[in-house]
Design a protein around this motif. Sequence first.
Motif, PDB file in Angstrom:
ATOM      1  N   ASP A 157       0.832  -1.210   0.000  1.00 37.76           N
ATOM      2  CA  ASP A 157       0.000   0.000   0.000  1.00 37.76           C
ATOM      3  C   ASP A 157       0.865   1.259   0.000  1.00 37.76           C
ATOM      4  O   ASP A 157       0.545   2.245  -0.682  1.00 37.76           O
ATOM      5  N   GLU A 161       1.166   4.167  -3.175  1.00 38.50           N
ATOM      6  CA  GLU A 161       1.037   5.615  -3.003  1.00 38.50           C
ATOM      7  C   GLU A 161       2.266   6.351  -3.540  1.00 38.50           C
ATOM      8  O   GLU A 161       2.150   7.357  -4.245  1.00 38.50           O
ATOM      9  N   GLU A 164       2.447   6.153  -7.445  1.00 41.10           N
ATOM     10  CA  GLU A 164       1.467   7.046  -8.068  1.00 41.10           C
ATOM     11  C   GLU A 164       2.015   8.466  -8.136  1.00 41.10           C
ATOM     12  O   GLU A 164       1.908   9.138  -9.165  1.00 41.10           O
ATOM     13  N   ASN A 220      -1.280   1.950 -15.019  1.00 44.53           N
ATOM     14  CA  ASN A 220      -1.561   2.833 -13.882  1.00 44.53           C
ATOM     15  C   ASN A 220      -2.008   2.087 -12.627  1.00 44.53           C
ATOM     16  O   ASN A 220      -2.753   2.630 -11.809  1.00 44.53           O
ATOM     17  N   LYS A 221      -1.514   0.868 -12.485  1.00 45.01           N
ATOM     18  CA  LYS A 221      -1.779   0.082 -11.287  1.00 45.01           C
ATOM     19  C   LYS A 221      -0.481  -0.566 -10.834  1.00 45.01           C
ATOM     20  O   LYS A 221       0.376  -0.903 -11.645  1.00 45.01           O
ATOM     21  N   GLU A 233      -3.420  -5.853  -5.878  1.00 43.74           N
ATOM     22  CA  GLU A 233      -3.632  -4.966  -7.028  1.00 43.74           C
ATOM     23  C   GLU A 233      -4.132  -3.639  -6.501  1.00 43.74           C
ATOM     24  O   GLU A 233      -5.118  -3.587  -5.767  1.00 43.74           O
ATOM     25  N   SER A 234      -3.459  -2.561  -6.856  1.00 41.64           N
ATOM     26  CA  SER A 234      -3.828  -1.240  -6.346  1.00 41.64           C
ATOM     27  C   SER A 234      -5.004  -0.665  -7.132  1.00 41.64           C
ATOM     28  O   SER A 234      -5.373  -1.160  -8.197  1.00 41.64           O
ATOM     29  N   GLU A 235      -5.537   0.437  -6.616  1.00 48.16           N
ATOM     30  CA  GLU A 235      -6.504   1.213  -7.375  1.00 48.16           C
ATOM     31  C   GLU A 235      -5.795   1.862  -8.568  1.00 48.16           C
ATOM     32  O   GLU A 235      -4.587   2.120  -8.529  1.00 48.16           O
ATOM     33  N   GLU A 236      -6.534   2.135  -9.616  1.00 44.88           N
ATOM     34  CA  GLU A 236      -5.957   2.766 -10.804  1.00 44.88           C
ATOM     35  C   GLU A 236      -5.775   4.262 -10.570  1.00 44.88           C
ATOM     36  O   GLU A 236      -6.664   4.928 -10.040  1.00 44.88           O
ATOM     37  N   HIS A 237      -4.604   4.794 -10.934  1.00 50.66           N
ATOM     38  CA  HIS A 237      -4.395   6.237 -10.857  1.00 50.66           C
ATOM     39  C   HIS A 237      -4.551   6.853 -12.243  1.00 50.66           C
ATOM     40  O   HIS A 237      -4.824   6.153 -13.221  1.00 50.66           O
ATOM     41  N   ASP A 238      -4.370   8.162 -12.335  1.00 49.47           N
ATOM     42  CA  ASP A 238      -4.653   8.879 -13.587  1.00 49.47           C
ATOM     43  C   ASP A 238      -3.401   9.316 -14.334  1.00 49.47           C
ATOM     44  O   ASP A 238      -3.491  10.112 -15.277  1.00 49.47           O
TER      45      ASP A 238
END
Length: 262
Positions: A157, A161, A164, A220-221, A233-238
């Motif tokens: 986690d 961060e 990203e 982006n993950k 698997e992380s959340e997708e960033h932009d």
Amino acid sequence: MCEIFCFNSDKPKQINECLECFYNHSENHPHGWGLANMQSDEFVITKEPIKAACSQHLKEILSNPLVSKNVFAHIRLATIGEIISPNCHPFTELDDNNRSWMLIHNGTIFDYPPLDKYRELETGDTDSERILLYIIDNVNRFEKAKGAPSTIRERFDLLAELIEGLSKGNKVNLMLYDGDLTYIHSNMRDSLYYLKNDDGFLVASTPISDDDGWKPAELNKLFGIIDGNIIFESEEHDNEFVLTKEHDEFIQNSLDSMNLGD
């Protein structure tokens, strides 16, 4: 830029053929090669600042069966940093809890000021090594605040961060290993692919076999892999990276400044 490769499995497999295919791309990435074979708690790392196709040492390594569960490889096209051994990937470093970390990177950090302070601490002069030092610094800070070693999930986690943030405006295709978990991230379209089969999990900048199962890595993950399986698997960033004319000019100027343009 560079090309990167990793193999991750629950059982030791011989992967000479995959590595030979990967290193055959060195004509377009002639500024160094590296190989990391993870054996239990020991990192067996070899690297040289020469074209892989010209390395007698690499030929000797691959003339014998290379059997492992975790292998990482890199071929370098220099954009930042001289053509010297300290600038070849993989990079390794210990954190404050004596955990060994390894990183290989395909990309360029065009702008990320938090990395600047590590210029005085790194062995070479690459943005990639600074990424590893930055990550370890943050892991150390997290564990000091916690008062205990981090769990695998906590480290994942935290890295999600950090990466990203790193990936905003920068190309950050990278592979990390912390002795437990293999981390994979890509934020540029059509620049990282994976193959999942009975042998394990293969990831590479371009497909390195004729198998039909190669797929583009999801962008982006951050993914966490153990024993050939994605467990996190992380959340997708932009922060998808799109190469622009300005990026091309920056890279070309870097090559020209080191007389590498040819």
